[in-house]
Enzyme design. Structure first.
Site, short mmCIF file in Angstrom:
data_model
loop_
_atom_site.label_atom_id
_atom_site.label_comp_id
_atom_site.label_asym_id
_atom_site.label_seq_id
_atom_site.Cartn_x
_atom_site.Cartn_y
_atom_site.Cartn_z
CD GLU B 65 -1.70 -2.44 1.18
OE1 GLU B 65 -0.63 -2.73 1.78
OE2 GLU B 65 -2.42 -3.32 0.66
CG HIS B 134 -11.37 -7.36 4.90
ND1 HIS B 134 -10.53 -8.07 5.74
CD2 HIS B 134 -11.02 -7.72 3.64
CE1 HIS B 134 -9.74 -8.82 5.01
NE2 HIS B 134 -10.00 -8.63 3.73
#
Ligand SMILES: Cc1ncc(C[n+]2csc(CCOP(=O)(O)OP(=O)(O)O)c2C)c(N)n1
Lengths: 370, 330
Positions: B65, B134
């Site tokens: 990321e 998530h």
């Protein structure tokens, strides 16, 4: 807790053989790589020497200014002139540079302006690059500029421009995840970027042998499938030559290179730091002085008959006035503009910023804050 | 009068359509992220884009990321328009540093010499029985950041229009996609390019008694709550904020000055949550109009629970109705 160097695995001996420290002139100024002979000429030598001396003089000046309270905390680079000047002089005008807080010699050499020093006076203006120069503001959070440099290089490749990118970072930076991410992306996307590491052997107080358990930084390139080169970072010829080669590879579409320039910083991490707490500075500096980037070039130039006392005297005078001029310019800057706090957040300001600015300006005028 | 052709689409299809429209429009735009290429994104938001535009423009990155955001910043600085996908918003934490230390600061610290016109897209939110992390909705971490805009559509029309505005915006924009609404329903979405202005909320339902404010996946919740309230004779203004930074304070002020009561609903944790900023806005603009303290219905200050208990974390229409009754009965 840490493995002293002498007790490390034997395979690390192969590593030093695989990544020998490249030198063109040794610390006494003798030419050790004769293949480089025909690339050497008096003009380059004089340019290298002059620029290094200029940067050293500037660095000392900045430290003095800090001592006199005329600028704030300042991170010196004294000792790293060959690494920074040699690599910066390898760049083409339209290339990109991603420096750290310590790489003033590189940015001044590349950009030709001392204005950067005003950042240490707390002036954001110091971050503004000279017109037409892609010098990104010096990165303060360690290693975070590496993925950016890779991205800029990816864009250059994507846009089929022949611009290359150089990113500077220290030995400590190699422990951060962003080092991995920058290197990995660069290699996967064949980005035209040169990762220029200055291994000055300390990250503040932590010596490189406590920073990592590998013998060299150059060897880390193997894991990314890119060339890794270890150079004597105090040998400006070797630095310049290897950076040129890496930039050429980059421009030819052959992807990134990792260069480890082994060097030494004589002074403290910053003017706020006291190195005697963690290293025997006197002994270490005396030892490292034998490798000094300037004195070895001077010795080389003398043996080649390139040195001329009058030339040296003249440019020393020039340098002094050049730097005095830069300091004068910095000190005669107009007062900082409060608007600068608000005016560069977005292309067009959002309402909270507009309101906050208005309220504060009214407050400054003696009105009420709300 | 020319009529614009529309197609019936889910929000995720509208996002895909928005990306496609802009890839056609702006040749310097690229889409990058984990699995966005051949796989078309784990939610199919980038489905078919690589096929249409090639691997140079829609590409898979290594799993990283910070690498995705860091390199996007560099690309944006050097003349491109990267639209980076973070596969789930909860995985943005490794990239937080890049957003905070570079994306949002580059314009300011270079006095405009370098700018970062990039978009970060991320599906966010709970209620889809996803594994740990998530489901996070940490938008306040980003609305607290200076130098970045944050938008969050709740329907297909806004999703496409806001995404296009985000791509056209010269500054970094975080584009949050409510996971729960990806395929919840369809809207009529115009073909081609159109924009929904960043910084503007929308009044979805008009009422007299209470202002209900939410964004993203909580918009259907407050719409439902307004229906339940109406059955009890209470009518509500229903506001979809759409942009979380900068917030549309005018729409909030106009509504609260009319209804004199306000309930804010968000699924993110309460402390430091965006609801508090909305209260500040009401305080600044409409304090003397209030007939009761403002109520918030939010997630608790706990991590989003593993999904067996998720429904106890998420605000519901019933909990919202409870708050509506409280502001009415004050
Ligand atoms: C992400 C981050 N963590 C910590 C710091 C504080 N810090 C500033 S310089 C430094 C050491 C860096 O060492 P190195 O990368 O070797 O570079 P050098 O200063 O020696 O040039 C540290 C820990 C920082 N600036 N950024």
């Amino acid at each position: 807790m840490h493995t002293p160097i002498e007790n490390r695995n034997t395979h690390q001996q192969d590593i030093t053989e695989q990544f020998p420290m490249k030198q063109i002139i040794d610390s006494e100024g003798n030419l050790v790589d004769d293949t480089y002979r025909n690339e050497i000429n008096i003009e380059d030598c004089r340019k290298f020497y002059r620029q290094m001396l200029c940067m050293r003089t500037f660095d000392q000046k900045a430290i003095n200014l800090q001592r006199q309270g005329r600028i704030g905390t300042y991170p010196g680079f004294n000792g790293q002139e060959a690494a920074q000047v040699g690599s910066a002089l390898a760049l083409r005008e339209d290339d990109w540079m991603f420096p750290t807080y310590r790489d003033h010699a590189a940015s001044i050499t590349f950009g030709g302006s001392y204005a950067i020093i005003s950042t240490w006076k707390g002036r954001v203006e110091g971050n503004r690059p000279p017109e037409g120069r892609n010098i990104v503001p010096p990165s303060v959070p360690i290693a975070t500029q590496l993925p950016l440099a890779t991205g800029a290089a990816m864009a250059s490749r994507y846009r089929e421009s022949s611009q290359a990118v150089i990113a500077y970072f220290g030995d400590g930076a190699t422990s951060e995840g962003d080092f991995h991410e920058g290197m990995n992306f660069a290699s996967v996307f064949k980005a035209p970027v040169v990762f220029f590491n200055q291994n000055n052997r300390y990250a503040i107080s932590v010596p490189v042998w406590k920073q990592m358990n590998s013998e060299t930084i150059a060897q880390k390139a193997v894991a990314y499938g890119m060339p890794g080169v270890r150079v004597d970072g105090n040998d400006i010829f070797a630095v310049h030559h290897e950076t040129m080669k890496a930039l050429e590879r980059a421009r030819n579409g052959e992807g990134p290179t990792l260069i480890e320039a082994v060097t030494w910083r004589y002074g403290a991490h910053t003017t706020a730091d006291d190195p005697t707490k963690y290293r025997d500075n006197e002994t270490e500096n005396r030892k490292n002085l034998l490798n000094d980037p300037l004195s070895r070039l001077e010795a080389f130039m003398k043996s080649e008959g390139y040195w001329d006392a009058q030339w040296a005297e003249d440019f020393e005078k020039d340098i002094k006035s050049e730097i005095d001029e830069a300091v004068k310019e910095m000190e005669s800057m107009p007062e900082p503009d409060v608007n600068d706090i608000y005016d560069h957040m977005f292309e067009s300001p959002t309402w909270p910023i507009e309101e906050q600015k208005k309220a504060y300006m009214e407050y400054l005028k003696g009105g009420s804050e709300k | 009068m020319t009529t614009v052709k529309t197609n019936s689409m889910t929000p995720v299809q509208a996002i895909n359509d928005g990306l496609r429209t802009m890839l056609q429009e702006r040749e310097e735009m690229v889409v990058l992220g984990e699995d966005v290429g051949i796989n078309g994104g784990v939610f199919r938001a980038t489905d078919g884009l690589q096929e249409s535009f090639g691997e140079d423009r829609v590409f898979d990155t290594p799993l990283s990321e910070s690498g995705i955001i860091g390199t996007s910043i560099g690309m944006a600085m050097n003349g491109m328009l990267p639209v980076a996908e973070i596969q789930f918003f909860g995985f943005i934490y490794p990239a937080y540093e890049q957003v905070m230390t570079h994306a949002t600061r580059m314009r300011y610290r270079s006095m405009g010499a370098f700018t970062v016109p990039m978009v970060i897209r991320a599906p966010y939110g709970a209620g889809v029985r996803a594994p740990e992390i998530h489901s996070d909705s940490m938008e306040a971490l980003f609305t607290h950041m200076p130098g970045i805009k944050v938008v969050c559509p709740s329907n297909a029309y806004d999703a496409k229009g806001l995404l296009i505005s985000a791509i056209e915006d010269p500054d970094p924009v975080l584009f949050l996609e409510p996971l729960k609404l990806y395929r919840a329903y369809k809207d009529e979405v115009p073909e081609g390019k159109y924009e929904v202005e960043i910084g503007k909320g929308e009044l979805l339902v008009e009422g007299e008694d209470v202002t209900l404010i939410a964004w993203g996946a909580m918009v259907p919740v407050i719409k439902k709550a307004a229906q339940l309230a109406e059955e009890k004779g209470i009518t509500c203004d229903v506001i979809d904020l759409r942009t979380l930074s900068p917030i549309d304070k005018d729409i909030i002020a106009a509504s609260v000055q009319k209804t004199n009561r306000c309930v804010i609903v968000h699924e993110a944790q309460s402390t430091g949550g965006l609801g508090n900023d909305i209260i500040s806005i009401v305080n600044d603009t409409s304090f003397l109009y209030l007939k009761s303290p403002i109520e918030r219905v939010t997630g608790a200050d706990v991590h989003v629970p593993f999904w067996a208990l998720e429904e106890h974390f998420l605000p519901t229409p019933e909990r919202t109705l409870h708050a509506v009754q409280k502001v009415m009965d004050f």
